[in-house]
Design a protein around this motif. Structure first.
Motif, PDB file in Angstrom:
ATOM      1  N   ASP A  37       0.823  -1.218   0.000  1.00 19.27           N
ATOM      2  CA  ASP A  37       0.000   0.000   0.000  1.00 19.27           C
ATOM      3  C   ASP A  37       0.853   1.263   0.000  1.00 19.27           C
ATOM      4  O   ASP A  37       0.526   2.262   0.651  1.00 19.27           O
ATOM      5  CB  ASP A  37      -0.952   0.016   1.202  1.00 19.27           C
ATOM      6  CG  ASP A  37      -1.948  -1.135   1.165  1.00 19.27           C
ATOM      7  OD1 ASP A  37      -2.255  -1.622   0.063  1.00 19.27           O
ATOM      8  OD2 ASP A  37      -2.417  -1.542   2.241  1.00 19.27           O
ATOM      9  N   ARG A  38       1.918   1.228  -0.796  1.00 22.46           N
ATOM     10  CA  ARG A  38       2.791   2.393  -0.887  1.00 22.46           C
ATOM     11  C   ARG A  38       3.034   2.789  -2.342  1.00 22.46           C
ATOM     12  O   ARG A  38       3.028   1.966  -3.248  1.00 22.46           O
ATOM     13  CB  ARG A  38       4.156   2.094  -0.232  1.00 22.46           C
ATOM     14  CG  ARG A  38       4.112   1.759   1.237  1.00 22.46           C
ATOM     15  CD  ARG A  38       3.611   2.913   2.094  1.00 22.46           C
ATOM     16  NE  ARG A  38       4.439   4.099   2.021  1.00 22.46           N
ATOM     17  CZ  ARG A  38       5.500   4.324   2.784  1.00 22.46           C
ATOM     18  NH1 ARG A  38       5.862   3.408   3.697  1.00 22.46           N
ATOM     19  NH2 ARG A  38       6.201   5.446   2.680  1.00 22.46           N
ATOM     20  N   THR A  39       3.280   4.071  -2.513  1.00 21.33           N
ATOM     21  CA  THR A  39       3.769   4.603  -3.785  1.00 21.33           C
ATOM     22  C   THR A  39       5.276   4.716  -3.682  1.00 21.33           C
ATOM     23  O   THR A  39       5.790   5.398  -2.788  1.00 21.33           O
ATOM     24  CB  THR A  39       3.175   5.996  -4.070  1.00 21.33           C
ATOM     25  OG1 THR A  39       1.748   5.921  -4.062  1.00 21.33           O
ATOM     26  CG2 THR A  39       3.656   6.524  -5.413  1.00 21.33           C
ATOM     27  N   VAL A  40       5.986   4.038  -4.554  1.00 20.13           N
ATOM     28  CA  VAL A  40       7.444   4.090  -4.554  1.00 20.13           C
ATOM     29  C   VAL A  40       7.879   5.126  -5.585  1.00 20.13           C
ATOM     30  O   VAL A  40       7.566   5.006  -6.775  1.00 20.13           O
ATOM     31  CB  VAL A  40       8.055   2.723  -4.900  1.00 20.13           C
ATOM     32  CG1 VAL A  40       9.586   2.813  -4.900  1.00 20.13           C
ATOM     33  CG2 VAL A  40       7.587   1.662  -3.911  1.00 20.13           C
ATOM     34  N   CYS A  41       8.593   6.142  -5.145  1.00 15.95           N
ATOM     35  CA  CYS A  41       9.087   7.177  -6.034  1.00 15.95           C
ATOM     36  C   CYS A  41      10.491   6.801  -6.479  1.00 15.95           C
ATOM     37  O   CYS A  41      11.445   6.861  -5.690  1.00 15.95           O
ATOM     38  CB  CYS A  41       9.093   8.538  -5.332  1.00 15.95           C
ATOM     39  SG  CYS A  41       9.518   9.909  -6.431  1.00 15.95           S
ATOM     40  N   GLY A  42      10.596   6.371  -7.730  1.00 13.61           N
ATOM     41  CA  GLY A  42      11.895   5.947  -8.231  1.00 13.61           C
ATOM     42  C   GLY A  42      11.790   5.340  -9.609  1.00 13.61           C
ATOM     43  O   GLY A  42      10.696   5.142 -10.147  1.00 13.61           O
ATOM     44  N   ASP A  43      12.932   5.026 -10.187  1.00 12.21           N
ATOM     45  CA  ASP A  43      13.018   4.409 -11.504  1.00 12.21           C
ATOM     46  C   ASP A  43      12.664   2.938 -11.388  1.00 12.21           C
ATOM     47  O   ASP A  43      13.293   2.199 -10.636  1.00 12.21           O
ATOM     48  CB  ASP A  43      14.450   4.582 -12.038  1.00 12.21           C
ATOM     49  CG  ASP A  43      14.616   4.084 -13.466  1.00 12.21           C
ATOM     50  OD1 ASP A  43      13.829   3.214 -13.895  1.00 12.21           O
ATOM     51  OD2 ASP A  43      15.543   4.558 -14.142  1.00 12.21           O
TER      52      ASP A  43
END
Length: 318
Positions: A37-43
């Motif tokens: 339940d997370r948004t991962v900010c990355g490539d």
């Protein structure tokens, strides 16, 4: 200044700093509890190798189509066919070990890359179908037919998979109702009209692209509608299942998963889109509605009035 009815989510990174701070950074091996339940900010190419294996029940991927496109400062440039094939292999290979043996796969594409995507997928998974959906917006062309269709390739990791056809019935109006002994046969007579709940085909003409007065709308140039994602999620996952979107954009898959009681992990490198995703996830805490989906069925396009009357009648009877 936006018009009063314009509900487009377009706050800047500076305005949405609190939302960006909620996003996760994954630079080393992460546990399931850390990413659920997370948004991962990355490539996504850097993040995928650090995610736990064999834990996702459903993959919904909407990679950049092979077109020149500006994604708010991040420009994707059209490639030669063999280069785009390699690009597809490069994101698909690290995704596959993350999926369960019973997982389903949906990959969005346009008519030009649809055969290529299918060709790459069939080397690694079992192709089940090609969904074509009508994208009613789009610019006309003077020397060609207007492009108003997009594809979604449906595949599974193996021979065993879940598919719930009853969860994705389409409610259509009956023009010439058929009766047996004076009673409706395979349709329902209501105060709003005569309807039949039918099994969906692989051509969908009931999807509305998000527009300025819809609460789900963002300034993302290629945002997918929640109604579209809801069909994929309801058909191919159980409540509580875990869904992965490695190109999550403005968060449509994640938001729809949350509204439908599923868990999710989304990966997005554009900080602007991460802000919009987290804003939409917050909005889903108080509003679980999905435009075009009500009473357990998907309604035809432009039947909002019928849906609202049905809701009011149900509340009155309760």
């Amino acid at each position: 200044m936006k018009a009063a009815r314009n509900r487009t989510i377009d706050l800047s990174v500076d305005e949405g700093r609190m939302y960006l701070d909620r996003c996760l950074k994954v630079r080393t091996a992460a546990s399931l509890d850390e990413i659920r339940d997370r948004t991962v900010c990355g490539d996504t190419f850097e993040v995928l190798p650090n995610l736990p294996r064999h834990c996702f029940d459903l993959l919904i991927a909407d990679p950049p189509y092979n077109l020149d496109k500006d994604y708010h400062g991040s420009r994707f440039r059209q490639m030669k066919e063999d280069q785009y094939r390699e690009y597809t292999e490069n994101w698909l290979k690290p995704v596959l070990p993350l999926l369960k043996e019973t997982a389903s796969i949906y990959v969005c594409c346009d008519w030009q890359t649809s055969p290529l995507i299918m060709d790459v997928l069939k080397k690694h998974a079992v192709i089940r179908n090609r969904i074509t959906w009508q994208r009613e917006k789009g610019r006309g062309a003077r020397s060609n037919w207007k492009n108003a269709m997009e594809d979604i390739i449906f595949a599974t990791v193996g021979p065993d998979y879940y598919f719930n056809i009853d969860a994705v019935k389409v409610r259509r109006q009956v023009i010439a109702p058929y009766k047996v002994d004076g009673k409706p046969k395979d349709w329902e007579e209501t105060e709003q009209g005569n309807f039949r709940n039918t099994c969906p085909s692989n051509f969908w003409d009931d999807i509305s692209i998000p527009y300025w007065s819809m609460p789900e709308n963002t300034a993302h140039p290629t945002q997918k509608p929640e109604k579209l994602l809801a069909k994929l999620i309801l058909a191919s996952s159980h409540p509580g299942d875990l869904i992965l979107d490695p190109f999550s954009g403005s968060g449509s898959t994640l938001v729809t998963a949350k509204k439908l009681g599923r868990h999710y992990v989304g990966i997005e490198q554009n900080r602007q889109y991460c802000v919009w995703t987290e804003k939409r996830l917050e909005m889903a805490d108080t509003d679980r509605s999905i435009q075009g989906y009500a009473d357990g069925v998907f309604w035809e396009r432009n039947t909002a009035g019928l849906q609202n009357r049905a809701r009011r009648k149900r509340k009155t009877s309760d």
